[in-house]
Design a protein around this motif. Structure first.
Motif, PDB file in Angstrom:
ATOM      1  N   LEU A  20      13.671  38.876   6.408  1.00  0.00           N
ATOM      2  CA  LEU A  20      12.864  37.946   5.610  1.00  0.00           C
ATOM      3  C   LEU A  20      11.456  38.482   5.365  1.00  0.00           C
ATOM      4  O   LEU A  20      10.681  37.871   4.636  1.00  0.00           O
ATOM      5  CB  LEU A  20      12.776  36.584   6.302  1.00  0.00           C
ATOM      6  CG  LEU A  20      14.024  35.708   6.235  1.00  0.00           C
ATOM      7  CD1 LEU A  20      13.844  34.452   7.088  1.00  0.00           C
ATOM      8  CD2 LEU A  20      14.351  35.324   4.810  1.00  0.00           C
ATOM      9  N   GLY A  21      11.132  39.624   5.954  1.00  0.00           N
ATOM     10  CA  GLY A  21       9.795  40.189   5.838  1.00  0.00           C
ATOM     11  C   GLY A  21       9.386  40.540   4.420  1.00  0.00           C
ATOM     12  O   GLY A  21       8.201  40.540   4.099  1.00  0.00           O
ATOM     13  N   TRP A  22      10.346  40.833   3.559  1.00  0.00           N
ATOM     14  CA  TRP A  22       9.974  41.157   2.174  1.00  0.00           C
ATOM     15  C   TRP A  22       9.264  39.975   1.525  1.00  0.00           C
ATOM     16  O   TRP A  22       8.418  40.170   0.643  1.00  0.00           O
ATOM     17  CB  TRP A  22      11.196  41.587   1.359  1.00  0.00           C
ATOM     18  CG  TRP A  22      12.150  40.468   1.068  1.00  0.00           C
ATOM     19  CD1 TRP A  22      13.219  40.087   1.819  1.00  0.00           C
ATOM     20  CD2 TRP A  22      12.090  39.561  -0.037  1.00  0.00           C
ATOM     21  NE1 TRP A  22      13.837  38.997   1.250  1.00  0.00           N
ATOM     22  CE2 TRP A  22      13.161  38.649   0.098  1.00  0.00           C
ATOM     23  CE3 TRP A  22      11.246  39.426  -1.136  1.00  0.00           C
ATOM     24  CZ2 TRP A  22      13.398  37.622  -0.820  1.00  0.00           C
ATOM     25  CZ3 TRP A  22      11.489  38.394  -2.042  1.00  0.00           C
ATOM     26  CH2 TRP A  22      12.560  37.515  -1.878  1.00  0.00           C
ATOM     27  N   THR A  23       9.581  38.763   1.961  1.00  0.00           N
ATOM     28  CA  THR A  23       8.891  37.608   1.376  1.00  0.00           C
ATOM     29  C   THR A  23       7.421  37.614   1.778  1.00  0.00           C
ATOM     30  O   THR A  23       6.573  37.166   1.010  1.00  0.00           O
ATOM     31  CB  THR A  23       9.531  36.278   1.804  1.00  0.00           C
ATOM     32  OG1 THR A  23       9.423  36.129   3.219  1.00  0.00           O
ATOM     33  CG2 THR A  23      10.983  36.201   1.385  1.00  0.00           C
ATOM     34  N   ILE A  24       7.125  38.127   2.965  1.00  0.00           N
ATOM     35  CA  ILE A  24       5.734  38.195   3.420  1.00  0.00           C
ATOM     36  C   ILE A  24       4.948  39.180   2.558  1.00  0.00           C
ATOM     37  O   ILE A  24       3.806  38.927   2.192  1.00  0.00           O
ATOM     38  CB  ILE A  24       5.681  38.594   4.915  1.00  0.00           C
ATOM     39  CG1 ILE A  24       6.340  37.519   5.777  1.00  0.00           C
ATOM     40  CG2 ILE A  24       4.242  38.851   5.361  1.00  0.00           C
ATOM     41  CD1 ILE A  24       5.713  36.146   5.676  1.00  0.00           C
ATOM     42  N   VAL A  25       5.577  40.278   2.221  1.00  0.00           N
ATOM     43  CA  VAL A  25       4.902  41.264   1.367  1.00  0.00           C
ATOM     44  C   VAL A  25       4.576  40.638   0.013  1.00  0.00           C
ATOM     45  O   VAL A  25       3.436  40.684  -0.457  1.00  0.00           O
ATOM     46  CB  VAL A  25       5.771  42.529   1.194  1.00  0.00           C
ATOM     47  CG1 VAL A  25       5.137  43.474   0.180  1.00  0.00           C
ATOM     48  CG2 VAL A  25       5.969  43.228   2.527  1.00  0.00           C
ATOM     49  N   ALA A  26       5.583  40.050  -0.623  1.00  0.00           N
ATOM     50  CA  ALA A  26       5.391  39.506  -1.969  1.00  0.00           C
ATOM     51  C   ALA A  26       4.569  38.215  -1.969  1.00  0.00           C
ATOM     52  O   ALA A  26       3.752  37.983  -2.865  1.00  0.00           O
ATOM     53  CB  ALA A  26       6.744  39.257  -2.625  1.00  0.00           C
ATOM     54  N   ASN A  27       4.783  37.371  -0.983  1.00  0.00           N
ATOM     55  CA  ASN A  27       4.095  36.076  -0.964  1.00  0.00           C
ATOM     56  C   ASN A  27       2.659  36.170  -0.458  1.00  0.00           C
ATOM     57  O   ASN A  27       1.833  35.341  -0.835  1.00  0.00           O
ATOM     58  CB  ASN A  27       4.838  35.081  -0.076  1.00  0.00           C
ATOM     59  CG  ASN A  27       6.148  34.636  -0.658  1.00  0.00           C
ATOM     60  OD1 ASN A  27       6.542  35.057  -1.738  1.00  0.00           O
ATOM     61  ND2 ASN A  27       6.851  33.785   0.064  1.00  0.00           N
ATOM     62  N   ASP A  28       2.404  37.135   0.407  1.00  0.00           N
ATOM     63  CA  ASP A  28       1.124  37.140   1.100  1.00  0.00           C
ATOM     64  C   ASP A  28       0.346  38.453   0.982  1.00  0.00           C
ATOM     65  O   ASP A  28      -0.757  38.474   0.473  1.00  0.00           O
ATOM     66  CB  ASP A  28       1.339  36.815   2.588  1.00  0.00           C
ATOM     67  CG  ASP A  28       2.041  35.481   2.778  1.00  0.00           C
ATOM     68  OD1 ASP A  28       1.553  34.476   2.239  1.00  0.00           O
ATOM     69  OD2 ASP A  28       3.081  35.450   3.448  1.00  0.00           O
ATOM     70  N   LEU A  29       0.913  39.527   1.487  1.00  0.00           N
ATOM     71  CA  LEU A  29       0.143  40.760   1.672  1.00  0.00           C
ATOM     72  C   LEU A  29      -0.446  41.319   0.384  1.00  0.00           C
ATOM     73  O   LEU A  29      -1.586  41.770   0.379  1.00  0.00           O
ATOM     74  CB  LEU A  29       1.002  41.820   2.366  1.00  0.00           C
ATOM     75  CG  LEU A  29       1.551  41.450   3.745  1.00  0.00           C
ATOM     76  CD1 LEU A  29       2.347  42.608   4.338  1.00  0.00           C
ATOM     77  CD2 LEU A  29       0.439  41.015   4.684  1.00  0.00           C
ATOM     78  N   ILE A  30       0.316  41.289  -0.703  1.00  0.00           N
ATOM     79  CA  ILE A  30      -0.199  41.896  -1.943  1.00  0.00           C
ATOM     80  C   ILE A  30      -1.393  41.140  -2.510  1.00  0.00           C
ATOM     81  O   ILE A  30      -2.121  41.678  -3.338  1.00  0.00           O
ATOM     82  CB  ILE A  30       0.886  42.049  -3.019  1.00  0.00           C
ATOM     83  CG1 ILE A  30       1.383  40.680  -3.492  1.00  0.00           C
ATOM     84  CG2 ILE A  30       2.028  42.923  -2.536  1.00  0.00           C
ATOM     85  CD1 ILE A  30       2.258  40.757  -4.729  1.00  0.00           C
TER      86      ILE A  30
ATOM     87  N   LYS B   9      -2.357  32.966   3.236  1.00  0.00           N
ATOM     88  CA  LYS B   9      -1.725  34.273   3.103  1.00  0.00           C
ATOM     89  C   LYS B   9      -2.018  35.171   4.305  1.00  0.00           C
ATOM     90  O   LYS B   9      -1.344  36.176   4.501  1.00  0.00           O
ATOM     91  CB  LYS B   9      -2.156  34.927   1.793  1.00  0.00           C
ATOM     92  CG  LYS B   9      -1.589  34.171   0.594  1.00  0.00           C
ATOM     93  CD  LYS B   9      -2.011  34.739  -0.708  1.00  0.00           C
ATOM     94  CE  LYS B   9      -1.434  33.925  -1.869  1.00  0.00           C
ATOM     95  NZ  LYS B   9      -0.010  33.685  -1.812  1.00  0.00           N
ATOM     96  N   ILE B  10      -3.005  34.849   5.092  1.00  0.00           N
ATOM     97  CA  ILE B  10      -3.268  35.573   6.339  1.00  0.00           C
ATOM     98  C   ILE B  10      -2.495  34.930   7.493  1.00  0.00           C
ATOM     99  O   ILE B  10      -1.861  35.613   8.295  1.00  0.00           O
ATOM    100  CB  ILE B  10      -4.787  35.605   6.637  1.00  0.00           C
ATOM    101  CG1 ILE B  10      -5.490  36.501   5.604  1.00  0.00           C
ATOM    102  CG2 ILE B  10      -5.048  36.094   8.063  1.00  0.00           C
ATOM    103  CD1 ILE B  10      -7.013  36.427   5.658  1.00  0.00           C
ATOM    104  N   LEU B  11      -2.528  33.609   7.567  1.00  0.00           N
ATOM    105  CA  LEU B  11      -1.874  32.919   8.679  1.00  0.00           C
ATOM    106  C   LEU B  11      -0.349  32.954   8.572  1.00  0.00           C
ATOM    107  O   LEU B  11       0.342  32.985   9.599  1.00  0.00           O
ATOM    108  CB  LEU B  11      -2.376  31.479   8.753  1.00  0.00           C
ATOM    109  CG  LEU B  11      -3.871  31.347   9.071  1.00  0.00           C
ATOM    110  CD1 LEU B  11      -4.302  29.889   8.983  1.00  0.00           C
ATOM    111  CD2 LEU B  11      -4.203  31.941  10.426  1.00  0.00           C
ATOM    112  N   GLY B  12       0.173  32.946   7.353  1.00  0.00           N
ATOM    113  CA  GLY B  12       1.626  32.988   7.167  1.00  0.00           C
ATOM    114  C   GLY B  12       2.255  34.215   7.815  1.00  0.00           C
ATOM    115  O   GLY B  12       3.213  34.086   8.595  1.00  0.00           O
ATOM    116  N   PRO B  13       1.750  35.413   7.532  1.00  0.00           N
ATOM    117  CA  PRO B  13       2.324  36.595   8.182  1.00  0.00           C
ATOM    118  C   PRO B  13       2.169  36.597   9.699  1.00  0.00           C
ATOM    119  O   PRO B  13       3.027  37.117  10.407  1.00  0.00           O
ATOM    120  CB  PRO B  13       1.544  37.755   7.544  1.00  0.00           C
ATOM    121  CG  PRO B  13       1.157  37.241   6.205  1.00  0.00           C
ATOM    122  CD  PRO B  13       0.857  35.774   6.435  1.00  0.00           C
ATOM    123  N   ILE B  14       1.093  36.021  10.200  1.00  0.00           N
ATOM    124  CA  ILE B  14       0.922  35.940  11.658  1.00  0.00           C
ATOM    125  C   ILE B  14       2.024  35.054  12.252  1.00  0.00           C
ATOM    126  O   ILE B  14       2.662  35.414  13.242  1.00  0.00           O
ATOM    127  CB  ILE B  14      -0.480  35.404  12.016  1.00  0.00           C
ATOM    128  CG1 ILE B  14      -1.552  36.433  11.627  1.00  0.00           C
ATOM    129  CG2 ILE B  14      -0.573  35.046  13.500  1.00  0.00           C
ATOM    130  CD1 ILE B  14      -2.983  35.922  11.715  1.00  0.00           C
TER     131      ILE B  14
END
Length: 136
Positions: free
Chosen positions: A109-119, A89-94
């Motif tokens: 596609l950034g909304w997927t990063i929020v839901a999949n990783d950042l939260i 979840k850290i490396l995916g957004p990078i």
């Protein structure tokens, strides 16, 4: 109380990990069943040539869901599953940011990063801190 914890494991950790499990299983199933859907929604043109790769990612995400479900029942004992999940979840957004910077992925596609990783960063990090303290 967790079977392997020296201190009681807060109930919210089980809830968060079960929520992560459900989310990953649902997202993985969606990626497998409709691999082009997210790209159509984001306006990617042309669509990727190899939807099988996205389906493979969906399978991996779903397998993480199984791991989170296992970890939910004893986060202290199964902390390595949470660690591997947090690293992803850290490396995916990078990787996503690098792809957006190179113009390979649309920012939509950034909304997927929020839901999949950042939260998940903070709750997973707190679970790992709890596991480290319990191991002392």
């Amino acid at each position: 109380m967790s079977a392997s914890a020296g201190a009681a494991t807060p109930r919210w950790m089980k809830s968060v990990l079960l929520a992560a499990a459900a989310y990953n299983l649902a997202w993985g199933a969606w990626a497998i069943a409709a691999p082009q859907a997210i790209f159509r929604w984001a306006g990617v043109d042309p669509l990727p040539n190899y939807p099988q790769l996205w389906q493979c990612i969906g399978m991996i995400v779903g397998v993480y869901g199984v791991g989170y479900a296992i970890a939910a029942f004893d986060p202290v004992r199964h902390w390595p599953i949470v660690l591997v999940g947090l690293l992803g979840k850290i490396l995916g957004p990078i990787g996503f940011a690098a792809s957006v910077a190179r113009g390979e992925f649309p920012l939509a596609l950034g909304w997927t990063i929020v839901a999949n990783d950042l939260i998940w960063w903070i709750p997973f990090a707190v679970v790992l801190r709890h596991a480290a303290r319990a191991a002392r």
